[in-house]
Write a protein that holds these residues in place. Structure first.
Motif, PDB file in Angstrom:
ATOM      1  N   LEU A   1       0.828  -1.193   0.000  1.00  0.00           N
ATOM      2  CA  LEU A   1       0.000   0.000   0.000  1.00  0.00           C
ATOM      3  C   LEU A   1       0.870   1.254   0.000  1.00  0.00           C
ATOM      4  O   LEU A   1       0.614   2.185  -0.751  1.00  0.00           O
ATOM      5  N   LYS A   2       1.925   1.246   0.839  1.00  0.00           N
ATOM      6  CA  LYS A   2       2.825   2.404   0.897  1.00  0.00           C
ATOM      7  C   LYS A   2       3.543   2.620  -0.430  1.00  0.00           C
ATOM      8  O   LYS A   2       3.749   3.754  -0.854  1.00  0.00           O
ATOM      9  N   LEU A   3       3.953   1.531  -1.090  1.00  0.00           N
ATOM     10  CA  LEU A   3       4.642   1.660  -2.366  1.00  0.00           C
ATOM     11  C   LEU A   3       3.707   2.213  -3.438  1.00  0.00           C
ATOM     12  O   LEU A   3       4.114   3.040  -4.262  1.00  0.00           O
ATOM     13  N   GLY A   4       2.470   1.784  -3.424  1.00  0.00           N
ATOM     14  CA  GLY A   4       1.470   2.315  -4.351  1.00  0.00           C
ATOM     15  C   GLY A   4       1.196   3.784  -4.090  1.00  0.00           C
ATOM     16  O   GLY A   4       1.070   4.580  -5.031  1.00  0.00           O
ATOM     17  N   GLU A   5       1.094   4.147  -2.831  1.00  0.00           N
ATOM     18  CA  GLU A   5       0.881   5.543  -2.456  1.00  0.00           C
ATOM     19  C   GLU A   5       2.048   6.411  -2.947  1.00  0.00           C
ATOM     20  O   GLU A   5       1.840   7.498  -3.486  1.00  0.00           O
ATOM     21  N   ALA A   6       3.266   5.906  -2.793  1.00  0.00           N
ATOM     22  CA  ALA A   6       4.444   6.647  -3.257  1.00  0.00           C
ATOM     23  C   ALA A   6       4.416   6.817  -4.774  1.00  0.00           C
ATOM     24  O   ALA A   6       4.797   7.872  -5.287  1.00  0.00           O
ATOM     25  N   ALA A   7       3.960   5.809  -5.505  1.00  0.00           N
ATOM     26  CA  ALA A   7       3.871   5.910  -6.967  1.00  0.00           C
ATOM     27  C   ALA A   7       2.877   6.991  -7.381  1.00  0.00           C
ATOM     28  O   ALA A   7       3.127   7.747  -8.325  1.00  0.00           O
ATOM     29  N   VAL A   8       1.760   7.088  -6.681  1.00  0.00           N
ATOM     30  CA  VAL A   8       0.768   8.125  -6.984  1.00  0.00           C
ATOM     31  C   VAL A   8       1.342   9.515  -6.687  1.00  0.00           C
ATOM     32  O   VAL A   8       1.198  10.439  -7.490  1.00  0.00           O
TER      33      VAL A   8
END
Length: 74
Positions: A1-8
């Motif tokens: 979830l954190k990695l996805g948030e960082a991508a956004v």
């Protein structure tokens, strides 16, 4: 979830955010630990953990140990 948030965040700002991952290694299997430690390129990541064995597979980067409020390079 954190990695996805960082991508956004990166897609909107154009800059890679700093990732702060507090005690996530104990929650991950060995394959996901390896991914976090060795396959996230061009990121600045701070990972905290209680067991030094959780970062034994780190191939590049730096490890530090804190004991009694004193930081020591490992």
């Amino acid at each position: 979830l954190k990695l996805g948030e960082a991508a956004v965040i990166k897609s909107f700002s154009g800059e890679q955010p700093v990732a702060l991952l507090d005690d996530v290694m104990s929650e991950l299997d060995i394959n996901r630990q390896n991914y976090i430690l060795n396959h996230i390129k061009d990121w600045q990541v701070f990972i905290t953990c209680c067991d030094p064995a959780n970062v034994k597979h780190l191939k590049d980067g730096e490890r530090f140990m804190m004991k009694n409020g004193v930081v020591k390079e490992k």
